[in-house]
Design an enzyme around this catalytic site. Structure first.
Site, PDB file in Angstrom:
ATOM      1  N   CYS A 269     -34.076 -34.440  23.414  1.00 56.42           N
ATOM      2  CA  CYS A 269     -32.884 -33.591  23.345  1.00 56.42           C
ATOM      3  C   CYS A 269     -31.680 -34.217  24.034  1.00 56.42           C
ATOM      4  O   CYS A 269     -30.564 -34.212  23.486  1.00 56.42           O
ATOM      5  CB  CYS A 269     -33.182 -32.215  23.940  1.00 56.42           C
ATOM      6  SG  CYS A 269     -34.018 -32.272  25.545  1.00 56.42           S
ATOM      7  N   HIS A 382     -27.894 -28.441  27.492  1.00 54.19           N
ATOM      8  CA  HIS A 382     -27.788 -29.599  28.369  1.00 54.19           C
ATOM      9  C   HIS A 382     -26.338 -30.056  28.420  1.00 54.19           C
ATOM     10  O   HIS A 382     -25.608 -30.018  27.413  1.00 54.19           O
ATOM     11  CB  HIS A 382     -28.642 -30.762  27.855  1.00 54.19           C
ATOM     12  CG  HIS A 382     -30.116 -30.530  27.951  1.00 54.19           C
ATOM     13  ND1 HIS A 382     -30.676 -29.466  28.633  1.00 54.19           N
ATOM     14  CD2 HIS A 382     -31.170 -31.254  27.457  1.00 54.19           C
ATOM     15  CE1 HIS A 382     -32.004 -29.535  28.542  1.00 54.19           C
ATOM     16  NE2 HIS A 382     -32.314 -30.608  27.840  1.00 54.19           N
TER      17      HIS A 382
END
Length: 480
Positions: A269, A382
């Site tokens: 990710c 994130h």
């Protein structure tokens, strides 16, 4: 490539012993690596933009066979447009094979919304003789059976949402899970399905598998899916750095997904959002070096990571204790500068993923990348600070223009008005958000920026579904 419609004399190969060089020479076609199965006229399958590979096939007596392969389509499957291609010839089992250069024109009158053709006319031209094959009415150009593995996990749940929203051309879905979950019901796109047990034989009949599982599960079961004839899109980390496995972000290296019928890996990710942002900069000015610090949400550690944050926060506010199950240290009101296990030179496995995966995806094996990954008490999305050095300077204005014109990137960069990407604003979105774009004061060829993305979506589920859409577009002319 030569004009195959003008070939008037059939070339021939007296024997086939496993070397197809003569066939490639005859057709003026270099060998390529895309594995395609045969019997086009029986299976009615079109490979869009797919080069042909003449693979060696053998019969029960171990004698070589060469047969018609799937199409190499040189134009999009739009309504009314012709697809011109070439094909090999066919021969008797175990006998020397006569090979002809053939021009095939497929006329596509119209695409039905479901992904099926209303009618197809196929003409084969050999020299000056034209042979008309029967029209194919109602031929289905869809994934016949798609298996989703890990549908009940954090990423799997979002994959189901995306599959229902985007309406891939799929005839039948199946959902595979552990023996503990097998038999339970699952709601998907208005229907109720029963979870089936994940076994090595469960993939029989599947032509596409989308999997989000732990590494050990991916290692054990996914080769069986490939053996069963399926293309596999894998979210685990196990296959990513295998030399023969493509690691794909559709906006960055889509071609890598189109040269395999085996496993296609989806990146980590934190790597995914960074590489999407790096790509336009590299295309414009060539990257020399990348320095990144990531601030990674607890959802990246799975469903239990989110539980740890919520329950740990409640406990600390109440003055009580909480036993964390996902993190080695309390995450509530804290930062943990370790994601994954420590490896060589003091770097964690997560940091090394960002280094090695970035190089592989971008095809830059010597790119200098330095990463520091930190777990933060944020539920989702994130965030990353990224500084790049390029061969020539990129001004902030040029960078904004490059980012804005690149698919999948949204620029939010107005610091004077307090506008920049933040996790709270980006959660639930499929794009990569970029802001705080500025010069690197320490390097004339340096640029720094801030990058935020939903790690469960573009960082995982969305990227996998986009790969599936890429395959559907390539094979069936699918368009959202």
């Amino acid at each position: 490539m030569s004009d195959f419609g003008r070939v008037e004399s059939p070339g021939s190969i007296d024997s086939m012993t496993g070397d197809t060089t003569a066939l490639h020479k005859l057709l003026d076609l270099a060998p390529v690596t895309s594995e395609l199965d045969g019997e086009f006229f029986q299976r009615n399958e079109i490979v869009r933009h797919g080069p042909i590979r003449y693979e060696q096939r053998k019969n029960a007596d171990n004698q070589p066979i060469v047969g018609i392969k799937r199409l190499r389509a040189e134009s999009y499957c739009n309504a009314g447009r012709e697809i011109r291609t070439i094909a090999t010839c066919d021969g008797s089992l175990g006998q020397p094979t006569l090979c002809r250069a053939v021009s095939i024109t497929v006329v596509l009158p119209a695409w039905h919304k479901s992904g099926c053709l209303r009618g197809v006319e196929i003409r084969r031209l050999i020299g000056n003789n034209q042979e008309l094959f029967r029209p194919i009415h109602g031929a289905s150009f869809v994934f016949k059976q798609v298996a989703v593995v890990g549908a009940t996990g954090a990423v799997g749940r979002i994959m189901l949402q995306l599959l229902a929203q985007r309406q891939l051309p799929v005839q039948q879905y199946r959902f595979l899970a552990s023996a503990r979950s097998a038999g339970k019901s699952l709601e998907f796109d208005g229907k109720t399905y029963q979870l089936e047990e994940l076994t090595e034989k469960a993939f029989i009949g599947c032509d596409l598998v989308i999997a989000s599982t732990p590494d050990d599960v991916a290692q054990k079961y996914l080769p069986a899916a490939v053996e069963a004839g399926a293309t596999v899109i894998d979210e685990s980390g196990y296959w990513r750095m295998k030399p023969d496995i493509p690691l794909v972000i559709p906006e960055v290296n889509p071609q890598a997904a189109l040269i395999t019928h085996g496993i296609i890996a989806s990146p980590n990710c934190s790597t995914t959002q960074m590489v999407v942002a790096l790509k336009p900069l590299h295309d414009a000015a060539t990257l020399r070096r990348v320095i990144v610090s990531s601030y990674q949400a607890v959802s990246g550690a799975g469903l239990q990571g989110t539980v740890d944050l919520l329950e740990g926060t409640k406990a600390q506010l109440a003055g009580g204790d909480y036993k964390y199950t996902t993190f080695a240290h309390p995450i509530a009101f804290n930062l943990i500068p370790q994601i994954g296990s420590f490896k060589e030179d003091g770097y964690t496995s997560e940091e090394l993923k960002m280094v090695y995966e970035t190089r592989k995806i971008m095809g830059l094996p010597n790119l200098a990348v330095n990463a520091t990954c930190v777990r933060v008490p944020v539920a989702n999305c994130h965030s990353e600070t990224i500084t790049v050095e390029t061969e020539r300077p990129i001004s902030p204005d040029e960078a904004r223009s490059l980012f804005s014109s690149f698919p999948g990137i949204i620029v939010v960069d107005d610091p004077a008005r307090g506008r920049y990407p933040m996790p709270a604003d980006c959660t639930g979105r499929d794009e990569v958000f970029v802001g705080r774009i500025r010069r690197d004061l320490s390097n004339p060829n340096g640029l720094s920026f801030w990058c935020v993305s939903d790690n469960l979506r573009k960082g995982a589920a969305t990227n996998a579904i986009q790969i599936a859409e890429l395959l559907a577009a390539h094979r069936f002319g699918y368009r959202r």
